[in-house]
Scaffold this motif. Structure first.
Motif, PDB file in Angstrom:
ATOM      1  N   SER A  99      -0.929  10.501   1.459  1.00  0.00           N
ATOM      2  CA  SER A  99      -0.827   9.071   1.163  1.00  0.00           C
ATOM      3  C   SER A  99       0.341   8.793   0.223  1.00  0.00           C
ATOM      4  O   SER A  99       0.587   9.531  -0.729  1.00  0.00           O
ATOM      5  N   ALA A 134      -5.300   5.460   2.658  1.00  0.00           N
ATOM      6  CA  ALA A 134      -4.967   5.475   1.231  1.00  0.00           C
ATOM      7  C   ALA A 134      -5.457   6.740   0.532  1.00  0.00           C
ATOM      8  O   ALA A 134      -4.835   7.206  -0.426  1.00  0.00           O
ATOM      9  N   THR A 138       0.816  -1.217   0.000  1.00  0.00           N
ATOM     10  CA  THR A 138       0.000   0.000   0.000  1.00  0.00           C
ATOM     11  C   THR A 138       0.847   1.264   0.000  1.00  0.00           C
ATOM     12  O   THR A 138       0.315   2.369   0.078  1.00  0.00           O
ATOM     13  N   ALA A 139       2.174   1.111  -0.104  1.00  0.00           N
ATOM     14  CA  ALA A 139       3.049   2.277  -0.003  1.00  0.00           C
ATOM     15  C   ALA A 139       4.216   2.220  -0.981  1.00  0.00           C
ATOM     16  O   ALA A 139       5.282   2.753  -0.712  1.00  0.00           O
ATOM     17  N   LYS A 166      -3.109   5.706  -5.912  1.00  0.00           N
ATOM     18  CA  LYS A 166      -4.049   6.524  -5.153  1.00  0.00           C
ATOM     19  C   LYS A 166      -5.339   6.781  -5.943  1.00  0.00           C
ATOM     20  O   LYS A 166      -6.409   6.996  -5.361  1.00  0.00           O
ATOM     21  N   THR A 197      -7.822   1.645   6.649  1.00  0.00           N
ATOM     22  CA  THR A 197      -7.060   1.384   5.423  1.00  0.00           C
ATOM     23  C   THR A 197      -7.444   2.342   4.311  1.00  0.00           C
ATOM     24  O   THR A 197      -6.578   2.932   3.649  1.00  0.00           O
ATOM     25  N   ASN A 230       0.405   5.814  -1.313  1.00  0.00           N
ATOM     26  CA  ASN A 230      -0.109   4.721  -2.133  1.00  0.00           C
ATOM     27  C   ASN A 230       0.178   5.000  -3.607  1.00  0.00           C
ATOM     28  O   ASN A 230      -0.152   6.064  -4.122  1.00  0.00           O
ATOM     29  N   ASP A 261      -2.621  -2.782  -3.854  1.00  0.00           N
ATOM     30  CA  ASP A 261      -2.632  -1.423  -3.301  1.00  0.00           C
ATOM     31  C   ASP A 261      -3.766  -1.212  -2.313  1.00  0.00           C
ATOM     32  O   ASP A 261      -3.744  -0.246  -1.552  1.00  0.00           O
TER      33      ASP A 261
END
Length: 495
Positions: free
Chosen positions: A122, A117, A44-45, A127, A113, A124, A163
């Motif tokens: 964020s 995001a 997620t990053a 995104k 979560t 992410n 993601d």
């Protein structure tokens, strides 16, 4: 052909000497080879597909998941309903689930979560997946409501990608080095530069994994990958980095060689905001100089499908645009002269570790030399590529495979690393994102493809083939890659 035959005979003789040592020493363990080591382990990053190749569906789960056929399946959400107007999704969550550190999973984790995001700060990489969301509400511990601004045909697919996996507030900040999910495998250890080790999650509430232990081994050199397979140091590669060696494994009954497809558009990445590449005539000249088949044959030994724009040929919306800029050396030179570069120019060419990049880079450099463009080839490791090219945009040209499914929308972001800024294209993608009607979506997707091809935003080379090589006694490995990942849940030894 004689060289291949000799190599096969030598390799078979070598394997015969090794005997049973070429098979996994433990029938409940698996060792999977990978070309690239992930920069960290939080999907997620980060944008690197190698992250998902280790942890997607193994360590982390989302509300939905994508199966090997590209279909949406339930995961942490057991079921869902969609309002008549297509803007409200109500998810019924799996109960009795715990994260690997013992903390419980419920609707608050989903809320955390998605809000994380969507946040302004964020990190992410996708995104845009969360941009249509207007609200996320925990109705009760087992129910979540997500509202989106307008109907979206691929919303359930998007939240099934890496993601959008669910993370817990107690562990989210440490997931890059110590990933904590709800999946069938737990993280054990990361020996940086070497391997990541996972073990079976005994408390998993879904279908348990067959393997007790899974080790991802990082081997970027094609010769080393071949030797590791033959020596039994790894049990398989989901995507083998040495296509020239496939004949060796096809001739040996102890191995399976499986040819599949990926979502990977392999492109000559171009910095559209940097002179001289900010001039469309220069980009078109480069496009006219490229011989895609020669690149496929030389770098991938024939494995790959030529593409003329950023779109997968196996997708029903695909439009064949290979003829937009046919190979034309004199035409390319004329375009460079018109742009003010009659003698050509010099540029840098940053090449990450994969075979398609290092070998393909040499071929492309030779092709561009024909029109007067001299490239300085700079080999970079994956972490350096992510920093220099993807993050800070400190590059002229590069090569990379974009393996995210249906990712043409990245071109609507002027801040993305190739820095393409076209308001007409952006408007098309904005409309595509909120269109649910299939016929209209296809019309918009085809229009977007044509703009990218005409603007020669990048050099569009080929769709990356998936050439898997693994032990003949393994079953459950995915032949295709509809998303980034190596889902090991169903993988098992048959002998």
């Amino acid at each position: 052909m004689q060289i291949i035959e000799k190599t096969v005979k030598k390799s078979l003789a070598f394997a015969a000497v090794l005997g049973l040592s070429t098979f996994s020493a433990f029938a409940s363990d698996i060792r999977v080879g990978m070309v690239l080591e992930p920069p960290h382990l939080d999907p997620t990053a980060g944008a690197a597909a190698a992250i998902d190749e280790v942890v997607y569906a193994n360590v982390f789960e989302g509300l939905t998941r994508i199966d090997q056929n590209g279909a949406v399946q339930p995961s942490l959400a057991t079921s869902w309903t969609i309002s008549n107007d297509g803007t409200t999704y109500t998810f019924n969550l799996k109960q009795g689930v715990s994260f690997h550190d013992g903390t419980s999973f419920d609707a608050d984790d989903v809320l955390f979560t998605f809000e994380r995001a969507r946040a302004e700060d964020s990190t992410n990489a996708q995104k845009g997946i969360f941009a249509p969301i207007t609200s996320v509400t925990a109705i009760d511990p087992a129910t979540v409501e997500i509202k989106i601004a307008q109907p979206q045909g691929d919303f359930l697919f998007n939240i099934g990608r890496g993601d959008a996996v669910i993370v817990a507030p107690e562990s989210a900040e440490k997931n890059q080095s110590n990933p904590v999910g709800t999946g069938p495998f737990k993280f054990v250890r990361w020996d940086q530069g070497s391997r990541v080790i996972l073990e079976k999650n005994a408390d998993y509430t879904g279908t348990p994994a067959h393997m007790n232990k899974a080790t991802f081994v990082f081997i970027s050199d094609p010769n080393a990958a071949q030797n590791a397979m033959l020596a039994g140091d790894v049990d398989g590669f989901a995507n083998f980095p040495a296509p020239e060696s496939l004949a060796i494994f096809e001739a040996d009954p102890r191995y399976q060689v499986v040819r599949g497809s990926t979502e990977g558009e392999t492109i000559l990445s171009t910095n559209n905001a940097k002179a001289p590449f900010d001039d469309v005539r220069v980009r078109k000249a480069i496009a006219h100089a490229l011989d895609r088949q020669a690149i496929i044959d030389g770098a991938m030994f024939g494995y790959g499908t030529p593409i003329g724009t950023h779109f997968a040929p196996h997708h029903p919306y695909y439009e064949d645009l290979l003829g937009t800029h046919p190979r034309d050396i004199e035409g390319a030179k004329a375009l460079l002269a018109e742009a003010g570069y009659p003698e050509g120019f010099k540029a840098t060419f940053k090449l990450p570790p994969p075979t398609y990049a290092r070998r393909g880079g040499q071929i492309i450099a030779a092709q561009l030399r024909e029109i007067g463009i001299e490239l300085e080839l700079i080999n970079v490791e994956w972490g350096q590529w992510l920093e220099d090219v993807f993050k800070t945009k400190n590059y002229d040209l590069s090569i990379v495979s974009h393996v995210e499914p249906f990712d043409i929308g990245i071109y609507a972001n002027p801040g993305y690393y190739f820095q393409y800024d076209n308001v007409v294209f952006q408007a098309i993608i904005e409309k595509l994102n909120v269109t649910a009607d299939e016929a209209k979506r296809e019309q918009l997707a085809r229009a977007a493809q044509r703009i990218l091809a005409e603007d020669a935003v990048n050099g569009y080379l080929f769709q990356l083939a998936k050439t898997g090589v693994w032990n003949a006694n393994l079953e459950g490995m995915w032949p295709n890659s509809p998303v980034e990942g190596n889902d090991l849940t169903a993988v098992r030894w048959t002998n």
